[in-house]
Scaffold this motif. Structure first.
Motif, mmCIF file in Angstrom:
data_model
loop_
_atom_site.group_PDB
_atom_site.id
_atom_site.type_symbol
_atom_site.label_atom_id
_atom_site.label_comp_id
_atom_site.label_asym_id
_atom_site.label_seq_id
_atom_site.Cartn_x
_atom_site.Cartn_y
_atom_site.Cartn_z
ATOM 1 N N ARG A 62 2.640 -43.995 -33.089
ATOM 2 C CA ARG A 62 1.825 -44.170 -34.073
ATOM 3 C C ARG A 62 1.177 -43.458 -34.967
ATOM 4 N N CYS A 63 0.860 -43.714 -36.286
ATOM 5 C CA CYS A 63 0.096 -42.716 -37.047
ATOM 6 C C CYS A 63 -0.771 -43.643 -38.001
ATOM 7 N N ASN A 64 -1.918 -43.137 -38.202
ATOM 8 C CA ASN A 64 -3.003 -43.777 -39.266
ATOM 9 C C ASN A 64 -2.783 -43.439 -40.745
ATOM 10 N N VAL A 73 -5.925 -25.891 -32.563
ATOM 11 C CA VAL A 73 -5.265 -27.071 -33.314
ATOM 12 C C VAL A 73 -4.734 -26.571 -34.721
ATOM 13 N N ASN A 74 -3.508 -27.339 -34.662
ATOM 14 C CA ASN A 74 -2.842 -27.071 -36.105
ATOM 15 C C ASN A 74 -2.940 -28.454 -36.827
ATOM 16 N N VAL A 75 -3.688 -28.310 -37.976
ATOM 17 C CA VAL A 75 -3.884 -29.557 -38.934
ATOM 18 C C VAL A 75 -3.066 -29.267 -40.065
ATOM 19 N N SER A 76 -2.246 -30.742 -39.989
ATOM 20 C CA SER A 76 -1.486 -31.011 -41.027
ATOM 21 C C SER A 76 -2.384 -31.449 -42.532
ATOM 22 N N LEU A 77 -2.097 -30.610 -43.314
ATOM 23 C CA LEU A 77 -2.941 -30.770 -44.761
ATOM 24 C C LEU A 77 -1.922 -30.239 -45.884
ATOM 25 N N LEU A 105 -9.380 -37.233 -47.110
ATOM 26 C CA LEU A 105 -9.532 -35.693 -47.344
ATOM 27 C C LEU A 105 -10.908 -35.194 -46.718
ATOM 28 N N ASP A 106 -11.767 -35.889 -46.987
ATOM 29 C CA ASP A 106 -13.168 -35.371 -46.571
ATOM 30 C C ASP A 106 -13.480 -35.316 -45.082
ATOM 31 N N LYS A 107 -12.804 -36.304 -44.562
ATOM 32 C CA LYS A 107 -12.753 -36.177 -42.845
ATOM 33 C C LYS A 107 -12.053 -35.185 -42.412
ATOM 34 N N VAL A 108 -10.839 -34.878 -43.159
ATOM 35 C CA VAL A 108 -10.132 -33.651 -42.477
ATOM 36 C C VAL A 108 -11.004 -32.351 -42.609
ATOM 37 N N LEU A 109 -11.439 -32.253 -43.960
ATOM 38 C CA LEU A 109 -12.037 -30.868 -44.089
ATOM 39 C C LEU A 109 -13.439 -30.898 -43.358
ATOM 40 N N SER A 110 -14.051 -32.067 -42.952
ATOM 41 C CA SER A 110 -15.279 -31.699 -42.162
ATOM 42 C C SER A 110 -14.796 -31.482 -40.681
ATOM 43 N N ALA A 111 -13.808 -32.115 -40.447
ATOM 44 C CA ALA A 111 -13.344 -31.848 -38.993
ATOM 45 C C ALA A 111 -12.888 -30.309 -38.804
ATOM 46 N N ASN A 123 -3.372 -34.770 -37.922
ATOM 47 C CA ASN A 123 -3.761 -34.765 -39.426
ATOM 48 C C ASN A 123 -5.277 -34.674 -39.421
ATOM 49 N N GLY A 124 -5.952 -34.703 -38.732
ATOM 50 C CA GLY A 124 -7.403 -34.205 -38.848
ATOM 51 C C GLY A 124 -8.453 -35.387 -39.024
ATOM 52 N N VAL A 125 -7.778 -36.550 -39.353
ATOM 53 C CA VAL A 125 -8.789 -37.807 -39.724
ATOM 54 C C VAL A 125 -9.744 -38.092 -38.723
ATOM 55 N N LEU A 126 -9.170 -38.060 -37.422
ATOM 56 C CA LEU A 126 -9.649 -38.661 -36.447
ATOM 57 C C LEU A 126 -10.423 -37.431 -35.488
ATOM 58 N N LEU A 127 -10.337 -36.189 -36.008
ATOM 59 C CA LEU A 127 -10.524 -35.161 -35.024
ATOM 60 C C LEU A 127 -12.143 -34.980 -34.831
#
Length: 449
Positions: free
Chosen positions: A144-146, A240-244, A261-267, A221-225
């Motif tokens: 599953r993926c978000n 961690v490897n972040v897919s971006l 994107l904002d959640k990924v960069l913040s994580a 993907n970092g959104v929930l990280l």
């Protein structure tokens, strides 16, 4: 005699003390032969029984590194190999001969009893028929993926596996323990998106507690990280490897069909504050990635986070992949050199990526040219899908069902045998550059990256 001596050292790569003993015996025997003017054949006759004796002693004492791994693989696998005598030539003849011998057996993996109490142990046990040592395992914890990335997922929600088909944490832990007993020391958790799996930190803690794992990491993907970072860090996650794929919100949404994107960069920022090792992976898509080269270049230089570009692979659900859509690694490097400044290669490592640094030392860019320049000859990994299927190649098909063994009462030996069988059946290459290549029936999200 010199070849005989060097060949012995290459096969067994024994610690310096035994090498020095052997060297002393070797030199002494040469001196004796020279003094009494023995012919060369007689010199070999003296060397052979001594060689056999030392080999048997080494074998009984676990003083070996394995017989198939290349010198680079051996040195990467064993920290204490670095103390070896540096001027020994590294012949591959022994590898070829012994690999052929093992092929006669039921499978081609080396099955060496693991003695964790021995400081000399080095079990190189998962070897395919082409001599590739497998120490890296990718474990998908969910399909599953978000997000709905265009190169991976369909626009609409796909038909996921039922939850009863997905391996439990206990089953995954057991499998990883068995794999570690076979020489695996690098484990990465993947998906789908692994962080959509509830309480993933509990699995991280279980795996982190397994003795023998050198490195554990996660691709996300970092959104929930950021929301889960405290628990993951406490459980032992340090990499961690972040897919971006883009650094502006509009392009991020274009690639993923979702905001965030904002959640990924913040994580990413939060992970760096915890001194975690962070890398960014971007899929190189022709017609998309080119316009983000400059932004990624400045980001790499400002943050000192390595950014790696992976060539677009034929694993998309929509089936739109073709060779014309691949932005090659060579093109990416040329564009960075033109847009930012020249890149210079860094020393190679045990990663499939080839890394480069800007010539002023600020910023690292890597490429993984899996399509244009396949690196199959050095591949060291295999995969476990979320539903318990082994995959010895990302582009292949399922190569062994371990879920049935995990659930039918089979013992660890049966599971180990299935892992060996999957590894030994691995092909020489993935074949994307071959006219006979067939697209995998599973899309990327159901395999695990």
């Amino acid at each position: 005699m010199l070849i005989h001596f060097f060949l012995f050292c290459n096969v067994f790569r024994i610690r310096r003390n035994l090498e020095l003993i052997w060297a002393a015996i070797f030199v002494t025997s040469i001196a004796i032969c020279s003094t009494v003017e023995f012919p060369l054949l007689m010199s070999f006759a003296i060397q052979l029984p001594v060689s056999i004796t030392l080999i048997l002693v080494a074998d009984r004492s676990n003083w070996y590194h394995g017989i198939f791994a290349s010198p680079r693989q051996i040195d990467d696998r064993c920290d204490w190999c670095q103390g070896e005598i540096g001027w020994f030539p590294r012949f591959s003849l022994s590898t070829m001969i012994l690999r052929t011998v093992v092929k006669v057996g039921s499978n081609s993996a080396v099955n060496v009893p693991l003695d964790r109490s021995s400081p000399y142990r080095c079990p190189l046990m998962l070897i395919d028929t082409f001599g590739r040592l497998h120490t890296s395992l990718r474990v998908s914890v969910t399909d599953r993926c978000n997000l709905r990335c265009t190169y991976c997922m369909p626009a609409e929600t796909p038909d996921y596996e039922s939850r009863t088909e997905i391996l439990t944490f206990e089953e995954i832990e057991r499998f990883v323990r068995i794999a570690v007993e076979l020489g695996v020391d690098d484990v990465r958790l993947t998906g789908g998106e692994p962080l959509v799996r509830a309480e993933l930190h509990k699995l991280v803690g279980r795996i982190n507690a397994i003795d023998g794992i050198r490195r554990m990491s996660m691709t996300t993907n970092g959104v929930l990280l950021e929301a889960q970072l405290d628990d993951l860090f406490a459980a032992g996650l340090r990499s961690v490897n972040v897919s971006l794929d883009a650094l502006d919100a509009a392009s991020f949404r274009e690639a993923t069909r979702r905001p965030g994107l904002d959640k990924v960069l913040s994580a990413i920022t939060a992970a760096r504050k915890r001194q975690m090792k962070v890398k960014i992976n971007a899929i190189a898509l022709r017609g998309f990635t080119e316009r983000h080269i400059e932004a990624f270049g400045h980001f790499a230089r400002e943050t000192k986070i390595p950014i790696r570009f992976i060539e677009f692979m034929p694993l998309d659900t929509d089936g739109t992949w073709d060779s014309a859509s691949v932005l090659t690694g060579a093109e990416i490097l040329a564009r960075f050199s033109k847009a930012i400044r020249p890149l210079v290669p860094l020393t190679s490592n045990d990663s499939p990526a080839t890394d480069y640094q800007f010539d002023d030392g600020l910023g690292t860019i890597g490429v993984i040219p899996s399509v244009s320049e396949p690196f199959c000859d050095t591949c060291n990994r295999f995969r476990l899908t979320a539903d318990g299927q082994l995959r010895n190649c990302l582009f292949g098909e399922d190569s062994g069902d371990v879920r049935v063994l995990l659930r039918n009462g089979s013992d660890d030996a049966a599971i180990a045998d299935r892992i060996r069988s999957a590894v030994s059946s691995k092909k020489a290459g993935h074949g994307t550059d071959d006219l006979t290549f067939l697209r995998p029936t599973r899309p990327m999200y159901s395999i695990g990256g």
